[in-house]
Motif scaffolding. Structure first.
Motif, short mmCIF file in Angstrom:
data_model
loop_
_atom_site.label_atom_id
_atom_site.label_comp_id
_atom_site.label_asym_id
_atom_site.label_seq_id
_atom_site.Cartn_x
_atom_site.Cartn_y
_atom_site.Cartn_z
N ALA A 42 -29.98 12.29 -8.20
CA ALA A 42 -28.76 12.84 -7.61
C ALA A 42 -27.71 13.10 -8.69
O ALA A 42 -27.04 14.15 -8.68
CB ALA A 42 -28.21 11.88 -6.56
N ARG A 43 -27.58 12.18 -9.66
CA ARG A 43 -26.63 12.40 -10.76
C ARG A 43 -27.05 13.59 -11.61
O ARG A 43 -26.20 14.38 -12.04
CB ARG A 43 -26.55 11.14 -11.64
CG ARG A 43 -25.79 9.99 -11.00
CD ARG A 43 -25.42 8.95 -12.04
NE ARG A 43 -26.61 8.39 -12.68
CZ ARG A 43 -27.24 7.30 -12.28
NH1 ARG A 43 -26.79 6.64 -11.21
NH2 ARG A 43 -28.30 6.83 -12.92
N ALA A 44 -28.35 13.75 -11.83
CA ALA A 44 -28.83 14.87 -12.62
C ALA A 44 -28.53 16.19 -11.92
O ALA A 44 -28.15 17.18 -12.57
CB ALA A 44 -30.33 14.73 -12.88
N ARG A 45 -28.69 16.22 -10.59
CA ARG A 45 -28.40 17.47 -9.87
C ARG A 45 -26.91 17.80 -9.92
O ARG A 45 -26.53 18.96 -10.06
CB ARG A 45 -28.86 17.34 -8.41
CG ARG A 45 -30.37 17.44 -8.22
CD ARG A 45 -30.71 17.67 -6.76
NE ARG A 45 -30.28 16.54 -5.93
CZ ARG A 45 -31.03 15.48 -5.63
NH1 ARG A 45 -32.27 15.41 -6.13
NH2 ARG A 45 -30.58 14.53 -4.86
N ARG A 46 -26.07 16.76 -9.81
CA ARG A 46 -24.62 17.01 -9.87
C ARG A 46 -24.19 17.46 -11.26
O ARG A 46 -23.26 18.27 -11.40
CB ARG A 46 -23.86 15.75 -9.46
CG ARG A 46 -23.96 15.41 -7.99
CD ARG A 46 -22.90 14.38 -7.61
NE ARG A 46 -23.09 13.12 -8.33
CZ ARG A 46 -23.79 12.10 -7.89
NH1 ARG A 46 -24.39 12.19 -6.70
NH2 ARG A 46 -23.90 10.98 -8.59
N ALA A 47 -24.87 16.94 -12.28
CA ALA A 47 -24.49 17.28 -13.65
C ALA A 47 -25.04 18.61 -14.10
O ALA A 47 -24.56 19.18 -15.09
CB ALA A 47 -24.95 16.18 -14.61
N ALA A 48 -26.04 19.13 -13.41
CA ALA A 48 -26.67 20.40 -13.83
C ALA A 48 -25.66 21.54 -13.66
O ALA A 48 -24.94 21.62 -12.65
CB ALA A 48 -27.91 20.66 -13.00
N PRO A 49 -25.54 22.43 -14.68
CA PRO A 49 -24.60 23.57 -14.56
C PRO A 49 -25.02 24.51 -13.45
O PRO A 49 -26.21 24.79 -13.26
CB PRO A 49 -24.70 24.24 -15.94
CG PRO A 49 -26.05 23.83 -16.47
CD PRO A 49 -26.29 22.46 -15.93
N ARG A 50 -24.04 24.95 -12.70
CA ARG A 50 -24.32 25.87 -11.59
C ARG A 50 -24.24 27.30 -12.09
O ARG A 50 -23.35 27.66 -12.87
CB ARG A 50 -23.32 25.66 -10.45
CG ARG A 50 -23.42 24.27 -9.82
CD ARG A 50 -22.43 24.17 -8.68
NE ARG A 50 -22.52 22.85 -8.05
CZ ARG A 50 -21.77 22.48 -7.01
NH1 ARG A 50 -20.86 23.34 -6.52
NH2 ARG A 50 -21.89 21.26 -6.50
N LYS A 51 -25.17 28.13 -11.60
CA LYS A 51 -25.14 29.55 -11.97
C LYS A 51 -24.01 30.25 -11.25
O LYS A 51 -23.78 30.00 -10.06
CB LYS A 51 -26.47 30.21 -11.61
CG LYS A 51 -27.66 29.69 -12.41
CD LYS A 51 -28.90 30.45 -12.02
CE LYS A 51 -30.10 29.96 -12.84
NZ LYS A 51 -31.33 30.71 -12.47
N PRO A 52 -23.27 31.10 -11.96
CA PRO A 52 -22.18 31.86 -11.30
C PRO A 52 -22.74 32.75 -10.20
O PRO A 52 -23.87 33.23 -10.27
CB PRO A 52 -21.59 32.72 -12.43
CG PRO A 52 -22.05 32.06 -13.69
CD PRO A 52 -23.36 31.44 -13.40
N LYS A 53 -21.97 32.91 -9.14
CA LYS A 53 -22.41 33.78 -8.04
C LYS A 53 -22.52 35.21 -8.52
O LYS A 53 -21.72 35.69 -9.31
CB LYS A 53 -21.40 33.70 -6.89
CG LYS A 53 -21.39 32.34 -6.19
CD LYS A 53 -20.41 32.36 -5.03
CE LYS A 53 -20.39 31.03 -4.30
NZ LYS A 53 -19.45 31.05 -3.17
N GLY A 54 -23.55 35.88 -8.03
CA GLY A 54 -23.77 37.27 -8.39
C GLY A 54 -24.56 37.46 -9.66
O GLY A 54 -24.81 38.59 -10.08
N VAL A 55 -24.93 36.36 -10.34
CA VAL A 55 -25.68 36.50 -11.59
C VAL A 55 -27.17 36.51 -11.27
O VAL A 55 -27.63 35.69 -10.52
CB VAL A 55 -25.35 35.35 -12.56
CG1 VAL A 55 -26.21 35.46 -13.80
CG2 VAL A 55 -23.89 35.40 -12.91
#
Length: 227
Positions: free
Chosen positions: A214-227
């Motif tokens: 769960a910590r790894a998922r929260r820490a993972a960078p999110r892709k910008p919308k529309g990319v």
């Protein structure tokens, strides 16, 4: 055989009559042997079977540590009065402890099943049948002890009046052999502490692994919308 002499009664019928009269059969000794060498060692079998069912239904991924801790609590509720009974005389104090522990154990058993059902763990019919043994054995042992020590039951009902030892632990006048106590200790370690300790550790490891993911998922960078 002399004419007119009665035929000897069948052995089974004679033994049944002796037991009914209490003439030559020491029922108390037989019951004590059953408790020490039958019921108590036999208790380990459904306990191991229950642990196997928890493992089969992957308790570590469902109800997890909470249910495993409840199992540990239930073993303590049963183990304390058993340990006291093996070392001390049955008296009103010990009977009160046993009766209280049996009542608390039954309430905890209901909590245990509710916890499992509220999670995603399936309590199969086989496991439910195993539970019936684990719940009935304490009452069977307690009732047998109460029959063996009916005088102490009467003393308990009178509040221990007139008995100076009613409300204190009195060491056994005839202690159980060190070999028997050692054997029971080894069996408890192998059939109770080891498997259920493994279950608790397995549940704790699974919980830590879920938190790490769960910590790894929260820490993972999110892709910008529309990319």
């Amino acid at each position: 055989m002399r004419q007119g002499a009665p035929w000897p009664a069948p052995r089974a019928a004679g033994q049944a009559a002796e037991i009914a009269r209490g003439a030559t059969v020491d029922v108390g000794e037989v019951t004590t042997r059953f408790l020490l060498y039958g019921l108590l060692p036999g208790w380990f079998v459904p306990g191991l079977a229950d642990w196997a069912m928890h493992r089969r239904t992957r308790i570590q991924d469902t109800s997890g540590t909470k249910e495993s801790l409840i199992h540990s609590l239930m073993m303590a509720e049963v183990g304390l009065p058993i340990a006291l009974t093996l070392r001390y005389e049955v008296n009103p104090l010990l009977l009160a402890v046993q009766l209280g522990a049996a009542a608390v154990h039954e309430a905890t058993a209901l909590w245990d099943v509710r916890t499992a059902e509220d999670s995603d763990r399936e309590v199969k019919p086989v496991e439910q049948h195993i539970h019936s043994f684990l719940e009935s054995l304490p009452f069977g042992g307690l009732v047998s002890l109460m029959c063996l020590h009916s005088d102490q039951v009467r003393s308990l009902l009178r509040g221990g009046r007139g008995d100076p030892d009613a409300w204190r632990l009195v060491p056994r006048r005839r202690p159980l052999s060190p070999g028997y106590l050692a054997g029971i200790g080894v069996a408890i370690g192998a059939c109770v502490l080891l498997p259920y300790g493994e279950e608790l550790l397995r549940c704790r490891r699974a919980a830590r692994e879920r938190k790490r993911r769960a910590r790894a998922r929260r820490a993972a960078p999110r892709k910008p919308k529309g990319v």
